[in-house]
Motif scaffolding. Sequence first.
Motif, PDB file in Angstrom:
ATOM      1  N   ILE A   1       0.859  -1.200   0.000  1.00 52.57           N
ATOM      2  CA  ILE A   1       0.000   0.000   0.000  1.00 52.57           C
ATOM      3  C   ILE A   1       0.884   1.234   0.000  1.00 52.57           C
ATOM      4  CG2 ILE A   1      -1.585   1.342   1.463  1.00 52.57           C
ATOM      5  CD1 ILE A   1      -2.838  -1.315   2.312  1.00 52.57           C
TER       6      ILE A   1
ATOM      7  N   PHE B   1      -7.997  -0.547   4.726  1.00 56.68           N
ATOM      8  CA  PHE B   1      -7.461  -0.066   3.446  1.00 56.68           C
ATOM      9  C   PHE B   1      -8.147   1.247   3.054  1.00 56.68           C
ATOM     10  CE2 PHE B   1      -7.287   0.062  -1.170  1.00 56.68           C
ATOM     11  CZ  PHE B   1      -5.972  -0.276  -1.409  1.00 56.68           C
TER      12      PHE B   1
ATOM     13  N   GLN C   1      -6.174   4.905   2.813  1.00 57.50           N
ATOM     14  CA  GLN C   1      -6.082   5.582   1.515  1.00 57.50           C
ATOM     15  C   GLN C   1      -6.812   6.923   1.518  1.00 57.50           C
ATOM     16  OE1 GLN C   1      -3.776   3.930  -0.303  1.00 57.50           O
ATOM     17  NE2 GLN C   1      -5.001   3.024  -1.909  1.00 57.50           N
ATOM     18  N   ARG C   2      -7.946   6.962   2.246  1.00 53.32           N
ATOM     19  CA  ARG C   2      -8.822   8.105   2.161  1.00 53.32           C
ATOM     20  C   ARG C   2      -8.390   9.243   3.084  1.00 53.32           C
ATOM     21  NH1 ARG C   2     -14.323   8.129   0.343  1.00 53.32           N
ATOM     22  NH2 ARG C   2     -14.838  10.335   0.223  1.00 53.32           N
TER      23      ARG C   2
ATOM     24  N   ARG D   1       0.376   9.950   2.693  1.00 52.89           N
ATOM     25  CA  ARG D   1       1.209   8.769   2.470  1.00 52.89           C
ATOM     26  C   ARG D   1       2.349   8.641   3.494  1.00 52.89           C
ATOM     27  NH1 ARG D   1       1.427   5.129  -2.091  1.00 52.89           N
ATOM     28  NH2 ARG D   1       3.510   4.263  -2.248  1.00 52.89           N
TER      29      ARG D   1
ATOM     30  N   ILE E   1       1.111   6.960   6.482  1.00 56.37           N
ATOM     31  CA  ILE E   1       0.896   5.509   6.258  1.00 56.37           C
ATOM     32  C   ILE E   1       2.237   4.776   6.381  1.00 56.37           C
ATOM     33  CG2 ILE E   1       0.020   3.752   4.685  1.00 56.37           C
ATOM     34  CD1 ILE E   1      -1.680   5.848   3.326  1.00 56.37           C
TER      35      ILE E   1
END
Length: 272
Positions: free
Chosen positions: A150, A243, A247-248, A252, A255
């Motif tokens: 991811i 997930f 992502q939302r 990044r 994450i």
Amino acid sequence: MSHHDFYHRYGPWALVTGSAQGLGEAFARLLAARGLNLVLTDRQGEKLTAVSESLRAEYGVETRTLACDLAAEDCLASLCALGQELEIGLLVNNAAVSRIQPFLDAPLTAHQNILAVNAAAPLTLAHCLGASMRARRRGGMIFVSSASAIAGTGLVASYAASKAFGWVLAESLWAELQPWGVDVLTIVSGNLDTPAWRQITPRPDEAVWPPVMPPEVAAREALEALGKTPSRVVPGWQNRLVFFFLQRFLPRRQIVAMLYRAMQNRYGTGQP
Ligand SMILES: NC(=O)c1ccc[n+]([C@@H]2O[C@H](COP(=O)([O-])OP(=O)(O)OC[C@H]3O[C@@H](n4cnc5c(N)ncnc54)[C@H](OP(=O)(O)O)[C@@H]3O)[C@@H](O)[C@H]2O)c1
């Protein structure tokens, strides 16, 4: 899709890499239950033979086994040659190697092997078997990716990067091959209770969230999604929820930091 329709769309043969155990074996069993004949390949020769015999006995399908290492050119050449002899309508790029260690502490050769097995081998098989599928205007390819793709994941840097390679390759092939009747799917898998996972996880029976999934459940969700879900499936609603949230809502870099912290909490190491 009924088993009959599945067979006509993706049969009569399927090739599953890493099919001696774990997720690969689960795929092989579910495909045999749909009546597909199986090319089984793995570097664990004895286990592979046992899986092959049990599939023949249980489902009455034909099998071919090839015990070899996907990092070796002759292994890939033999599998591609089988694609000339047999009508292989489905490729499952499942086998992978991983290593949990700070990037610089592992020898370069270990990272190169991860690239060869997890990225170059799926690419080679997609190229040689995909050509026949496109000519026949039907078929399917499944690439097994991972939640660690991811975003960058510390302690499994080259593994995560290799899984991102497969994911993007599969997405691109989905776009190119869909008009030719060839379905391509990536599985973005969370933790699965497989021999490899048990071997590397310090406390495999500890309850975690999202929960560790039985490989059969993940494989079944993937086969059900093939040809229906555009290019990507995340097995398990709990994994889908995480997930979606990542992502939302998170940038990044956060994450990446979160994934690294999770790896450190579970496996330790990596700090100066
Ligand atoms: N388990 C998880 O939590 C998890 C999570 C996300 C994604 N995945 C992905 O799921 C897939 C299957 O993983 P798994 O957990 O089922 O692994 P597994 O239990 O290790 O089974 C994989 C099989 O592939 C074989 N294999 C590995 N490298 C090979 C090579 N170079 N040539 C031929 N065979 C090779 C393994 O042999 P050896 O035993 O000799 O290595 C093993 O028999 C992988 O793509 C993995 O990245 C797994």
